[in-house]
Design an enzyme around this catalytic site. Sequence first.
Site, PDB file in Angstrom:
ATOM      1  N   GLY A  13       0.840  -1.194   0.000  1.00  0.00           N
ATOM      2  CA  GLY A  13       0.000   0.000   0.000  1.00  0.00           C
ATOM      3  C   GLY A  13       0.868   1.233   0.000  1.00  0.00           C
ATOM      4  O   GLY A  13       2.069   1.181   0.284  1.00  0.00           O
ATOM      5  N   GLY A  15       0.613   5.846   0.473  1.00  0.00           N
ATOM      6  CA  GLY A  15      -0.193   7.013   0.780  1.00  0.00           C
ATOM      7  C   GLY A  15       0.697   8.227   0.890  1.00  0.00           C
ATOM      8  O   GLY A  15       1.831   8.236   0.392  1.00  0.00           O
ATOM      9  N   PHE A  17       2.308   9.344   3.360  1.00  0.00           N
ATOM     10  CA  PHE A  17       3.512   9.139   4.165  1.00  0.00           C
ATOM     11  C   PHE A  17       4.613   8.461   3.375  1.00  0.00           C
ATOM     12  O   PHE A  17       5.792   8.586   3.702  1.00  0.00           O
ATOM     13  CB  PHE A  17       3.173   8.276   5.389  1.00  0.00           C
ATOM     14  N   VAL A  20       4.228   1.090   1.958  1.00  0.00           N
ATOM     15  CA  VAL A  20       4.381  -0.106   2.793  1.00  0.00           C
ATOM     16  C   VAL A  20       4.697  -1.275   1.870  1.00  0.00           C
ATOM     17  O   VAL A  20       3.981  -1.521   0.895  1.00  0.00           O
ATOM     18  CB  VAL A  20       3.103  -0.417   3.595  1.00  0.00           C
ATOM     19  N   LYS A  42       7.375  -0.040   6.461  1.00  0.00           N
ATOM     20  CA  LYS A  42       6.737   1.247   6.181  1.00  0.00           C
ATOM     21  C   LYS A  42       7.846   2.270   5.976  1.00  0.00           C
ATOM     22  O   LYS A  42       8.643   2.517   6.886  1.00  0.00           O
ATOM     23  CB  LYS A  42       5.838   1.634   7.352  1.00  0.00           C
ATOM     24  N   ASP A 135      -7.379   7.488  14.810  1.00  0.00           N
ATOM     25  CA  ASP A 135      -7.761   7.048  13.463  1.00  0.00           C
ATOM     26  C   ASP A 135      -8.214   5.586  13.460  1.00  0.00           C
ATOM     27  O   ASP A 135      -7.811   4.793  12.599  1.00  0.00           O
ATOM     28  CB  ASP A 135      -6.604   7.245  12.489  1.00  0.00           C
TER      29      ASP A 135
END
Length: 330
Positions: A13, A15, A17, A20, A42, A135
């Site tokens: 994944g 995003g 940041f 991953v 990550k 979150d």
Amino acid sequence: MAELLWERGTTLGQGGFGVVSLASTSNALFHGVTLPSLIAVKSCIYSDSQSLKEEEEFLGMFKHSPCIIRCFGANLSFEDEVIIYNLLLEYASGGSLANRLRNCNSLPEFEVKKHTKNVLLGLSCIHTNGIIHCDIKPDNILLVGTEETAKIADFGLSMTFEQAVKEKQELMIRGTKRYMAPELVLNYDYGPHIDIWALGCTVYELITGTPLWDGDGDHVLHQIAFEKPKFQNSKLSKEAKDFLKRCLVKNPSSRWTADVLLNHPFLQNSSIVLVNTAKTRKKKSGSKSLLHKPIRKITFKFGNHKFVRQLPDLKEVENETCARVLGTDK
């Protein structure tokens, strides 16, 4: 040093940041701990790594909780002439509850009970240590091991109780809109109670297959702030509805805490499934490294930097992962 510990595999994944990745480790020793053969890494550019550094610090506080994703530490790698900060995490072979929901539309209540109990145990640990997750949602609840133990992940937006006061003074808001509590939307009021509200939204969504609030953006925020949650859904049992009413109380001071919710009748017949990760970490596989599978090219970004990697074919990786998890690899 990073290349001696692990090798980056397929992207799981990405995003704002960074990214991953799945990684193989050859059971390397890191900070006195033998890494599992598969981990999640990550990563982001070192100059943008403050959030990951804070996440590592938070996760270090919960390393003994079986209901929070495990962090093995962090290290640096030098890739395409850029220094990368890498957070080494427990790999959740079962994916997230959001993945499960997309595949199944809704989950049976007995399964939701099991996952909810683990999440509440994790939240109890988090809140006892003076931290707010900020979150909680299906995407951040991961299923680990063959028992598919639900564990809380992604502390990128988390804060201490002390930071919450400053955040309110600066009128800052963080989290995912659909799961935000009304006091957060109206008054920038942070506290453990916002995690409980988000859990209520999550449980409703898992059982019914639909979000508690329809729409998105400012429309959802208006609903959260000025409307009452509705629980008229045939998939919700009487106990589930009552549990949700204790989580989704508009007044945060009347909302039940994680410790009190653990004794709610909705959870009394559920079982806690805590996977024995020690045996998993020690298990060795005779199969080839993931990075020796048929490869494909993939491009991903860290900030403004673009990277091209030769990675294992995704289907081959998934088959290898399943075999390792299920113990059917030869």
